[in-house]
Design a protein around this motif. Structure first.
Motif, PDB file in Angstrom:
ATOM      1  N   ALA A   9      -2.910   0.252   1.334  1.00 43.82           N
ATOM      2  CA  ALA A   9      -2.888   1.344   1.647  1.00 43.82           C
ATOM      3  C   ALA A   9      -2.853   2.400   1.130  1.00 43.82           C
ATOM      4  N   PHE A  10      -1.236   2.487   1.691  1.00 44.62           N
ATOM      5  CA  PHE A  10      -0.773   4.094   1.306  1.00 44.62           C
ATOM      6  C   PHE A  10      -0.261   4.749   0.066  1.00 44.62           C
ATOM      7  N   ARG A  46      -8.448  -2.487  -0.325  1.00 41.68           N
ATOM      8  CA  ARG A  46      -8.414  -1.945   1.057  1.00 41.68           C
ATOM      9  C   ARG A  46      -8.590  -0.293   1.391  1.00 41.68           C
ATOM     10  N   ALA A 133      -3.970   6.906   5.793  1.00 43.59           N
ATOM     11  CA  ALA A 133      -4.170   6.244   4.142  1.00 43.59           C
ATOM     12  C   ALA A 133      -6.269   6.775   3.888  1.00 43.59           C
ATOM     13  N   ARG A 248      -2.600   0.470  12.853  1.00 45.51           N
ATOM     14  CA  ARG A 248      -2.690  -0.284  13.584  1.00 45.51           C
ATOM     15  C   ARG A 248      -0.859  -0.257  14.088  1.00 45.51           C
ATOM     16  N   THR A 267       0.381  -5.372   8.365  1.00 45.85           N
ATOM     17  CA  THR A 267       1.292  -4.583   8.771  1.00 45.85           C
ATOM     18  C   THR A 267       2.345  -4.019   9.894  1.00 45.85           C
ATOM     19  N   GLU A 269       4.445  -2.012  11.621  1.00 47.85           N
ATOM     20  CA  GLU A 269       6.459  -1.931  11.396  1.00 47.85           C
ATOM     21  C   GLU A 269       6.241  -1.256  12.582  1.00 47.85           C
TER      22      GLU A 269
HETATM   23  N1  NAI Z   1      -1.324   2.652   5.776  1.00 46.15           N
HETATM   24  C1  NAI Z   1      -1.183   4.084   6.401  1.00 46.15           C
HETATM   25  O1  NAI Z   1      -1.655   4.570   6.933  1.00 46.15           O
HETATM   26  C2  NAI Z   1       0.620   4.644   6.332  1.00 46.15           C
HETATM   27  C3  NAI Z   1       1.170   3.827   6.054  1.00 46.15           C
HETATM   28  N2  NAI Z   1       2.689   4.496   5.717  1.00 46.15           N
HETATM   29  C4  NAI Z   1       4.238   3.240   5.499  1.00 46.15           C
HETATM   30  O2  NAI Z   1       3.938   2.756   3.763  1.00 46.15           O
HETATM   31  C5  NAI Z   1       4.476   0.927   4.073  1.00 46.15           C
HETATM   32  C6  NAI Z   1       3.472   0.563   4.104  1.00 46.15           C
HETATM   33  O3  NAI Z   1       2.141   0.736   4.349  1.00 46.15           O
HETATM   34  P1  NAI Z   1       0.559   0.209   3.676  1.00 46.15           P
HETATM   35  O4  NAI Z   1       0.575   0.501   2.512  1.00 46.15           O
HETATM   36  O5  NAI Z   1      -0.041   0.491   5.085  1.00 46.15           O
HETATM   37  O6  NAI Z   1       0.903  -1.650   4.008  1.00 46.15           O
HETATM   38  P2  NAI Z   1      -0.287  -2.303   3.197  1.00 46.15           P
HETATM   39  O7  NAI Z   1      -0.159  -3.872   4.386  1.00 46.15           O
HETATM   40  O8  NAI Z   1      -1.505  -1.655   3.316  1.00 46.15           O
HETATM   41  O9  NAI Z   1       0.037  -2.691   1.962  1.00 46.15           O
HETATM   42  C7  NAI Z   1       1.959  -3.032   1.824  1.00 46.15           C
HETATM   43  C8  NAI Z   1       1.831  -3.179   0.505  1.00 46.15           C
HETATM   44  O10 NAI Z   1       3.544  -4.050   0.137  1.00 46.15           O
HETATM   45  C9  NAI Z   1       2.963  -5.325  -1.048  1.00 46.15           C
HETATM   46  N3  NAI Z   1       4.634  -5.987  -0.497  1.00 46.15           N
HETATM   47  C10 NAI Z   1       5.059  -6.290   0.595  1.00 46.15           C
HETATM   48  N4  NAI Z   1       5.737  -6.959  -0.009  1.00 46.15           N
HETATM   49  C11 NAI Z   1       6.225  -6.880  -1.274  1.00 46.15           C
HETATM   50  C12 NAI Z   1       6.771  -7.464  -1.840  1.00 46.15           C
HETATM   51  N5  NAI Z   1       8.555  -8.131  -1.383  1.00 46.15           N
HETATM   52  N6  NAI Z   1       7.081  -7.159  -3.186  1.00 46.15           N
HETATM   53  C13 NAI Z   1       6.523  -5.897  -3.679  1.00 46.15           C
HETATM   54  N7  NAI Z   1       5.318  -5.854  -3.084  1.00 46.15           N
HETATM   55  C14 NAI Z   1       5.032  -5.370  -1.836  1.00 46.15           C
HETATM   56  C15 NAI Z   1       1.968  -5.739  -0.488  1.00 46.15           C
HETATM   57  O11 NAI Z   1       1.151  -6.434  -1.415  1.00 46.15           O
HETATM   58  C16 NAI Z   1       0.993  -4.368   0.157  1.00 46.15           C
HETATM   59  O12 NAI Z   1       0.251  -4.496  -0.863  1.00 46.15           O
HETATM   60  C17 NAI Z   1       4.856   1.517   5.641  1.00 46.15           C
HETATM   61  O13 NAI Z   1       6.548   0.977   6.002  1.00 46.15           O
HETATM   62  C18 NAI Z   1       3.866   2.075   6.349  1.00 46.15           C
HETATM   63  O14 NAI Z   1       4.641   2.533   7.739  1.00 46.15           O
HETATM   64  C19 NAI Z   1       3.071   5.646   6.223  1.00 46.15           C
HETATM   65  C20 NAI Z   1       1.908   6.092   6.375  1.00 46.15           C
HETATM   66  C21 NAI Z   1       0.251   5.677   6.759  1.00 46.15           C
END
Ligand code: NAI
Ligand code: 13P
Length: 319
Positions: A9-10, A46, A133, A248, A267, A269
């Protein structure tokens, strides 16, 4: 070219926003089929309803990563080390803008420390602050902190990643910005558990405030600048995440408070980060009672009633 690794998502939302701002962006995800589908359909499962802009290319092949430009790392914190190691040859010597919010459970390290350990030739920067996101992808106004220890590089990244709707402030305090983003997730779980269990908005306000005090305590012990925690990646993100069901971590906490199951594929964290922070606090001799009870809640060692009792039965103290 700006590259984004991690098509969750992010990562996808950032890629969309930066491309909408006029830069060419390359987005990599580990699932080649879904990245090819995104590239062809210009949709993103997403982020339903959002169309990918022309300047954004999606790929499942990391060999296509360009040789120059910053690389935004948008994978969950607990997978960062593995991703850096797997692609070390392509990522070393690069500017890596870390977008994950957490502390590594196995080591107690922050994202920039993991980079320093795995890829000592890479230059770490951070992007953190209050931002869902879906808001970023829809082009809603958002303000974040861009941190980098080198002021010149911080300014260059600030300029290249800001867009008309994504306003970046800069900082050189990596430790403070990183801790703000990581620890607010722990407090969001506490707040979700509180409201989910029907303990009320007053109790939640107390948790936000005393949680903030814990965040400041840890930040001071690790050498962060005290004012950093009052910024977007601290007070700002704490406010958003502890009060919105868009989070989340907050929803995970609510499910604990209600005694309901939570989808383990989502996810969250703060669950691992609570445990990592609790262990770090013990090592540093810091009093972090909310982090302590969140650790109890996420590991199943405590239920909400005993967590509440543990907090309320502590000796009375000065604020
Ligand atoms: N979603 C949001 O609104 C926000 C998220 N974040 C941070 O961004 C980070 C990612 O979160 P999201 O994108 O929301 O999570 P998400 O669950 O939507 O996506 C995570 C992505 O990482 C990939 N991934 C996981 N393990 C992997 C690996 N070993 N190799 C390659 N890709 C891998 C997954 O396939 C997935 O596409 C987190 O630390 C979160 O705290 C920060 C600000 C806002
Ligand atoms: O970091 C975020 C908002 O700034 C997203 O929060 P969640 O990971 O709890 O959804």
């Amino acid at each position: 070219m700006i590259s984004v690794l991690g098509a969750g998502a992010f990562g996808t939302a950032l890629a969309i926003s930066i491309a909408e701002g006029g830069s060419l962006v390359w987005l990599w995800g580990r699932n080649g089929d879904s990245l090819r589908a995104m590239q062809d359909s210009r949709d993103c499962p997403r982020l339903p309803g959002v169309t990918l802009p022309d300047g954004l290319t999606c790929s499942g092949d990391l060999a296509e990563l360009t040789a120059t430009g910053p690389v935004l790392m948008a994978v969950p914190m607990q997978t960062l080390r593995q991703v850096l190691k797997a692609h070390a040859a392509r990522l070393d010597q690069r500017t890596l803008v870390l977008c994950c919010k957490g502390i590594e459970l196995s080591s107690g390290k922050r994202a920039s420390e993991v980079v320093a350990e795995v890829l000592p030739g890479a230059l770490p920067a951070l992007l953190s602050g209050p931002s869902f996101a879906t808001d970023i992808a829809r082009g809603l106004p958002t303000a974040l902190t861009l941190a980098c220890a080198e002021p010149g590089l911080a300014a260059a990244l600030q300029a290249s990643l800001s867009t008309p709707t994504l306003r970046l402030y800069r900082s050189t305090d990596l430790t403070g910005v990183e801790l703000g983003g990581a620890l607010k997730n722990v407090m969001a779980i506490a707040c979700g558990a509180c409201t989910g269990a029907g303990l009320g908005d007053s109790a939640r306000a107390a948790l936000i405030t005393r949680g903030y005090a814990e965040m400041q305590r840890m930040a001071a012990a690790l050498g962060a600048q005290p004012e950093t925690l009052a910024g977007l990646s601290g007070f700002g993100d704490l406010t958003l995440t502890c009060t919105s069901e868009g989070s989340r971590n907050y929803r995970f906490g609510q499910s604990i408070g209600r005694g309901e199951p939570f989808d383990p594929t989502i996810t969250v964290e703060g669950a691992a980060t609570a445990q990592a922070t609790d262990a770090l606090a013990a090592r540093l001799g810091l009093d972090m009672p909310i982090t302590r009870v969140v650790t109890g809640l996420v590991t199943g060692a405590l239920d909400v009633t005993s967590a509440m009792d543990a907090l309320l039965s502590r000796p009375l103290k000065e604020e």
